[in-house]
Design an enzyme around this catalytic site. Structure first.
Site, PDB file in Angstrom:
ATOM      1  N   PHE A   1       0.847  -1.196   0.000  1.00 16.20           N
ATOM      2  CA  PHE A   1       0.000   0.000   0.000  1.00 16.20           C
ATOM      3  C   PHE A   1       0.880   1.242   0.000  1.00 16.20           C
ATOM      4  O   PHE A   1       1.734   1.411   0.881  1.00 16.20           O
ATOM      5  CB  PHE A   1      -0.922  -0.003   1.229  1.00 16.20           C
ATOM      6  CG  PHE A   1      -1.798   1.215   1.309  1.00 16.20           C
ATOM      7  CD1 PHE A   1      -2.927   1.327   0.511  1.00 16.20           C
ATOM      8  CD2 PHE A   1      -1.479   2.276   2.155  1.00 16.20           C
ATOM      9  CE1 PHE A   1      -3.728   2.466   0.556  1.00 16.20           C
ATOM     10  CE2 PHE A   1      -2.275   3.414   2.216  1.00 16.20           C
ATOM     11  CZ  PHE A   1      -3.402   3.508   1.414  1.00 16.20           C
ATOM     12  N   GLY A   2       0.665   2.123  -0.955  1.00 18.85           N
ATOM     13  CA  GLY A   2       1.410   3.381  -1.040  1.00 18.85           C
ATOM     14  C   GLY A   2       0.471   4.551  -0.783  1.00 18.85           C
ATOM     15  O   GLY A   2      -0.666   4.563  -1.263  1.00 18.85           O
ATOM     16  N   TYR A   3       0.950   5.539  -0.037  1.00 15.71           N
ATOM     17  CA  TYR A   3       0.094   6.684   0.331  1.00 15.71           C
ATOM     18  C   TYR A   3       0.792   8.024   0.089  1.00 15.71           C
ATOM     19  O   TYR A   3       0.190   9.080   0.283  1.00 15.71           O
ATOM     20  CB  TYR A   3      -0.320   6.581   1.814  1.00 15.71           C
ATOM     21  CG  TYR A   3       0.878   6.488   2.732  1.00 15.71           C
ATOM     22  CD1 TYR A   3       1.466   5.254   3.013  1.00 15.71           C
ATOM     23  CD2 TYR A   3       1.479   7.638   3.251  1.00 15.71           C
ATOM     24  CE1 TYR A   3       2.598   5.173   3.813  1.00 15.71           C
ATOM     25  CE2 TYR A   3       2.601   7.564   4.048  1.00 15.71           C
ATOM     26  CZ  TYR A   3       3.158   6.332   4.325  1.00 15.71           C
ATOM     27  OH  TYR A   3       4.292   6.243   5.104  1.00 15.71           O
TER      28      TYR A   3
ATOM     29  N   GLU B   1      12.964   3.824   0.602  1.00 22.42           N
ATOM     30  CA  GLU B   1      12.241   4.241   1.809  1.00 22.42           C
ATOM     31  C   GLU B   1      13.113   4.168   3.060  1.00 22.42           C
ATOM     32  O   GLU B   1      12.609   4.104   4.177  1.00 22.42           O
ATOM     33  CB  GLU B   1      10.985   3.362   1.985  1.00 22.42           C
ATOM     34  CG  GLU B   1      10.044   3.350   0.801  1.00 22.42           C
ATOM     35  CD  GLU B   1       9.429   4.714   0.489  1.00 22.42           C
ATOM     36  OE1 GLU B   1       9.160   5.476   1.431  1.00 22.42           O
ATOM     37  OE2 GLU B   1       9.251   5.028  -0.711  1.00 22.42           O
TER      38      GLU B   1
ATOM     39  N   SER C   1       4.648   9.317  -2.129  1.00 26.27           N
ATOM     40  CA  SER C   1       5.213   9.288  -3.481  1.00 26.27           C
ATOM     41  C   SER C   1       4.973   7.948  -4.160  1.00 26.27           C
ATOM     42  O   SER C   1       4.982   7.863  -5.391  1.00 26.27           O
ATOM     43  CB  SER C   1       6.709   9.607  -3.439  1.00 26.27           C
ATOM     44  OG  SER C   1       7.421   8.608  -2.743  1.00 26.27           O
TER      45      SER C   1
HETATM   46  C1  SIN Z   1       4.543   5.908   0.550  1.00 25.07           C
HETATM   47  O1  SIN Z   1       4.437   6.604  -0.453  1.00 25.07           O
HETATM   48  O2  SIN Z   1       3.755   4.940   0.739  1.00 25.07           O
HETATM   49  C2  SIN Z   1       5.589   6.157   1.579  1.00 25.07           C
HETATM   50  C3  SIN Z   1       6.079   7.541   1.660  1.00 25.07           C
HETATM   51  C4  SIN Z   1       6.775   8.030   0.425  1.00 25.07           C
HETATM   52  O3  SIN Z   1       7.604   7.306  -0.130  1.00 25.07           O
HETATM   53  O4  SIN Z   1       6.500   9.158  -0.003  1.00 25.07           O
END
Ligand code: SIN
Length: 186
Positions: A24-26, A99, A28
């Site tokens: 799950f990405g939230y 990350e 970038s």
């Molecule tokens: C994400 O996008 O899920 C983690 C935070 C990021 O890499 O901006």
């Protein structure tokens, strides 16, 4: 805890033996999928809310002047919208590096937009990581973002691309959109 989380994440063995894992990405990860994926679906996770409370020393800022990027903060009853990717375990080597500035892989229930669910992983930077900046007003966050740049580009682009991606998915996020509005007025 050091803010280089690569070694801790490599010991995360919950999905060992699986041929594919939902991520799950939230932040970038919604708009910058620089990794191979089998499938991608809009999704959400419960009881977390997105906040620009994590410092970025390696992407949108520097060691001397960290930028601000998103992490998730516990909030009972909240829903965080994002994008879920079905990936092979090999992709985690790239993601753990991307990350590495404080984010840990955590297991989570993921709800797809058709209301079906699965279990997967999310990268979260918790308050005990060395790069955590914590709360500030949305105006102060906008001022901070406007002044920050890093190897991945201006901090402003991170916020704008996230806001545009959420809008394109038809999702609301008052925190992100408030910072976007302040940035537009600076
Ligand atoms: C994400 O996008 O899920 C983690 C935070 C990021 O890499 O901006």
């Amino acid at each position: 805890m050091s803010h280089d989380t690569i070694a801790i994440n490599q010991r995360m063995d919950k999905f060992d033996g699986h041929h594919s894992v939902w991520l799950f990405g939230y932040g970038s990860l919604i708009y910058k999928a620089d990794f191979p994926f089998i499938e991608r679906r809009p999704a959400s996770i419960a009881n977390w809310t997105r906040r620009f409370w994590q410092g970025s020393h390696d992407h949108r800022g520097t060691e001397a002047a960290p930028g601000r990027v998103v992490t998730l903060v516990h909030a009972a009853g909240a829903v965080c919208d994002g994008m879920a990717y079905l990936i092979t375990p090999q992709v985690f080597a790239h993601l753990d590096h991307r990350e590495k500035n404080g984010y840990l892989r955590l297991a989570t229930d993921i709800t797809f937009d058709d209301a079906t669910t699965t279990e997967g992983l999310v990268y979260i930077a918790t308050a005990d990581n060395a790069a955590f900046l914590g709360p500030a007003s949305e105006y102060d966050i906008a001022v901070h973002i406007a002044a920050s740049h890093g190897p991945s580009g201006p901090n402003r682009d991170y916020l704008m691309e996230l806001a545009q991606a959420l809008r394109a998915m038809g999702k609301d996020d008052p925190h992100v959109f408030a910072i976007e509005a302040f940035l537009g007025s600076l």
